[in-house]
Design a protein around this motif. Structure first.
Motif, PDB file in Angstrom:
ATOM      1  N   LEU A 197      30.865 -19.377 -21.305  1.00 22.08           N
ATOM      2  CA  LEU A 197      32.020 -19.983 -21.959  1.00 22.08           C
ATOM      3  C   LEU A 197      31.666 -20.496 -23.352  1.00 22.08           C
ATOM      4  CD1 LEU A 197      33.579 -21.859 -18.933  1.00 22.08           C
ATOM      5  CD2 LEU A 197      34.712 -20.129 -20.309  1.00 22.08           C
ATOM      6  N   ALA A 234      32.068 -17.538 -25.578  1.00 21.80           N
ATOM      7  CA  ALA A 234      33.481 -17.165 -25.719  1.00 21.80           C
ATOM      8  C   ALA A 234      34.246 -18.176 -26.570  1.00 21.80           C
ATOM      9  CB  ALA A 234      34.125 -17.029 -24.339  1.00 21.80           C
ATOM     10  N   LEU A 250      35.267 -12.009 -21.145  1.00 23.55           N
ATOM     11  CA  LEU A 250      36.059 -13.240 -21.144  1.00 23.55           C
ATOM     12  C   LEU A 250      36.948 -13.331 -22.381  1.00 23.55           C
ATOM     13  CD1 LEU A 250      36.144 -15.483 -19.030  1.00 23.55           C
ATOM     14  CD2 LEU A 250      34.608 -16.813 -20.474  1.00 23.55           C
ATOM     15  N   LEU A 283      40.719 -21.110 -23.552  1.00 24.21           N
ATOM     16  CA  LEU A 283      39.339 -21.043 -23.088  1.00 24.21           C
ATOM     17  C   LEU A 283      38.712 -22.419 -22.944  1.00 24.21           C
ATOM     18  CD1 LEU A 283      38.088 -18.011 -25.201  1.00 24.21           C
ATOM     19  CD2 LEU A 283      38.040 -18.140 -22.712  1.00 24.21           C
TER      20      LEU A 283
END
Length: 674
Positions: free
Chosen positions: A123, A126, A388, A399
């Motif tokens: 994450l 991303a 993602l 996100l």
């Protein structure tokens, strides 16, 4: 001459490093700071915006609470930094939160931390890349129109840079990171100087907008607004992501490793706090407004209204008479947001390597590549982050809701683990000075556990329905997958343990040579099979086409080959099945015997020639490997395309590759790298 693939690889990665050069890749503090702290420093670019964005739900009046929310975030950051300084001294091996939790709370807790960190690293890439593309889109409309493609390309570029090695990528990232720090400090400092010293009335471009509360919410609705403050606080805690990367990367520091890592942590915390508080204060003084839903909250805004980021608005008003300053801030902010993903590219492969060593992830993740980086881990991370980004269309707001759950799970479990660590040491320590030091460290970690646990609960309460459940589900899936991988490796290890009984030799060895044509590869296979002195030797061909089979028999007889040629029919034109059935029949007749199947194979020198040869041999080999008591021997025949030039090229390539013997308990074959 090297192949095009080899040339491209050398162009992208550079020349390979010998294994004994690993010490030369270690980092001094001035390089380690931009490498490991770029994620936490970049949070300054969007964490204040997330606080303002959440508060905007209650209208413009709620912005007055932004400094208090920011101060609460600062308290948590100070606590986490102080706690991790204890971690790096106690556990300098690089396992970080995973090692702390595993040693002190047990393997299951450690695995929970690992799954949380793996999700958080993906994450991080991303969110950082998506946020960087957002900032670039403010200055370059074309990028704003193609956010997803731009984000995927940037991920690929970062992966390629990291494949070149940790120190080399750090040198590339050091200048932009320091330039970002200088730009933000200059922005805040010059803005505050103009307002407080020169007395200028600076107003952001959004200061005159009329902001409407969402769904009738306002500061007056006490309970709902209190919950909103909690949401704003949990969103602002995104500023803490990346702090744990230094504790995971202690082995990458130059000696003294723990001291240098602790100093870098202190620098990271001090710089991040100063920049974050400065941005929040400047936003309040300039009347800056940043909302969650512009078309619904801003009076008169159209559906196409583009809301500039907080940094862009501040740079515009502070440097309103100096455009180069504005463009510098925008450029370096976008760049640091992209480079923030580099923290994950350094943390994920190291953690993956440790987990692979503990048999929770595939062993390939433990292997270093040509440049002594964990290449497979880098490529895994890049692939997952790209998926993602595409799935969420590079939308930072969507996100970021998934973002901080994993990191606070690891924070909390790590601090609880450190409490048990100090308790264990205090039971045996008798020196009063050492006990005072341990009790001080225990108090810091205890306070850290309370604070991070409290934030974790708030994050789960405020963000669960906004997407945090996806992170929890991903963590559960990864946890289950790692348990399954460990179970597989344990099962394989148990099956491969030699028994105390002496192995029973086979009664006889039946050799079978597969014949497709009477040519040189077949003659070599026959000769090699004879040299092994089997008890019986049979040449076997499958009758798929009667005319071809008769031609083989005629040539066999003409050459006077002494080995009998056995023909098995295949009415359905299969090749593999009749061979398997024949071999099984030999095994059924004599279960204590072994059957050795010799398969003649061409060796070709060009990549496209592999598509034209050996497909049947591969299928047969794949089927035979599953048969008990059957040995498969490939007998190669080198074609002219495997010239001396090609062999020399292969030898040079192998000579450049660092030798990597298998570790104890690993398979005894050379692993593929990069």
């Amino acid at each position: 001459m090297a192949s095009p693939t080899s040339l491209l690889k050398r162009l992208l990665l550079g020349r390979p490093f010998r294994s004994d050069r690993l010490q030369h890749t270690l980092l001094p503090k001035r390089i380690a700071l931009p490498i490991f702290a770029s994620d936490a420093l970049s949070s300054v670019a969007y964490a204040p915006g997330e606080i303002l964005l959440t508060l905007s739900v209650a209208g413009a009046a709620a912005y007055a609470y932004s400094p208090w929310v920011a101060l609460a975030v600062v308290v948590v950051m100070l606590t986490v930094v102080a706690s991790y300084r204890q971690n790096v001294h106690a556990y300098p091996s690089g396992g970080g939160d995973y090692e702390v939790a595993t040693v002190n709370l047990g393997p299951k807790a450690g695995l929970g931390v690992a799954s949380a960190l793996l999700v958080d690293y993906v994450l991080t890439v991303a969110v950082s890349i998506s946020s960087g593309v957002d900032s670039l889109g403010d200055a370059i409309p074309l990028i704003g129109q193609h956010k997803v493609i731009t984000a995927v390309v940037l991920i690929a570029v970062l992966a390629a840079l990291n494949l070149r090695g940790l120190k080399e990528s750090g040198l590339l990232f050091a200048i932009p990171t320091y330039l970002f720090m200088f730009s933000i400090v200059g922005l805040v400092g010059w803005g505050l100087f103009r307002i407080l010293v020169l007395g200028q009335d600076l107003k952001a471009s959004s200061a005159g907008l009329t902001i409407l509360p969402e769904h009738g919410m306002s500061v007056a609705t006490s309970f709902a607004f209190a919950f909103l403050l909690v949401r704003a606080f949990s969103s602002g805690c995104a500023a803490l992501t990346g702090v744990e990367a230094i504790s995971n990367g202690v082995p990458a520091f130059k000696a003294p490793k723990s001291k240098n890592a602790a100093t870098t942590l202190l620098l990271l915390g001090t710089i991040s706090i100063a920049m974050m508080l400065g941005i929040v204060a400047l936003s309040l003084m300039t009347g800056l407004q940043y909302v969650e839903s512009p078309k619904d909250q801003i009076v008169g805004a159209t559906a196409n209204y583009k809301q500039p980021t907080v940094i862009a608005q501040l740079a515009e008003v502070v440097f309103n008479h100096f455009p180069p300053g504005f463009y510098l801030v925008i450029a370096v902010t976008a760049l640091i947001l992209v480079l923030a993903a580099n923290t994950a590219f350094n943390g994920f492969p190291v953690l993956g390597s440790i987990l692979a060593q503990d048999r929770y992830l595939p062993r390939q993740l433990h292997t270093r590549g040509d440049r002594l980086a964990f290449s497979n881990g880098i490529m895994f991370l890049a692939a997952f982050a790209a998926v993602l980004v595409v799935a969420f269309q590079a939308q930072t707001t969507r996100l970021i809701q998934l973002y901080i759950v994993g990191v606070f799970v690891s924070f909390t479990l790590s601090q609880i683990g450190m409490l048990r660590h100090w308790n264990r040491l205090l039971r045996t320590e008798r020196d009063p000075v050492a006990r005072r030091r341990m009790n001080r460290s225990k108090a810091i970690n205890g306070f850290g556990a309370v604070m991070t646990g409290f934030v974790l609960i708030l994050v789960l309460l405020t963000k669960f329905t906004h997407g945090a459940w996806i992170s929890l589900a991903a963590m559960a899936v990864i946890y289950a997958v790692m348990l399954a991988i460990r179970k597989h490796y344990d099962t394989v290890a148990r099956e491969l343990v030699p028994s105390e009984e002496r192995p029973v030799l086979p009664a006889r060895n039946h050799a079978v040579v597969l014949v497709s044509k009477v040519h040189l590869p077949t003659m070599r296979a026959l000769a090699y099979a004879k040299a092994t002195r089997p008890d019986t030797l049979t040449a076997l061909t499958v009758n798929v086409d009667t005319a071809d089979t008769r031609a083989i028999q005629a040539e066999w007889d003409r050459r006077g080959i002494s080995v009998p040629l056995t023909v098995v029919d295949s009415p359905y034109r299969e090749i593999s099945r009749p061979i398997i059935d024949y071999v099984k029949s030999l095994r059924r007749e004599s279960p204590r015997d072994v059957v050795t199947v010799f398969i003649p194979e061409y060796v070709v020198g060009r990549w496209w020639e592999h598509l034209l040869h050996n497909q049947s041999a591969l299928r047969i080999k794949g089927r035979l490997l599953y048969e008990s008591g059957v040995m498969v021997v490939s007998v190669p025949w080198q074609l002219d395309s495997t010239s001396a030039t090609n062999l020399d090229r292969l030898d040079r390539s192998l000579a450049r590759t660092p030798a990597r013997g298998p570790r104890p308990g690993e398979d005894g074959y050379v692993k593929t790298h990069d």
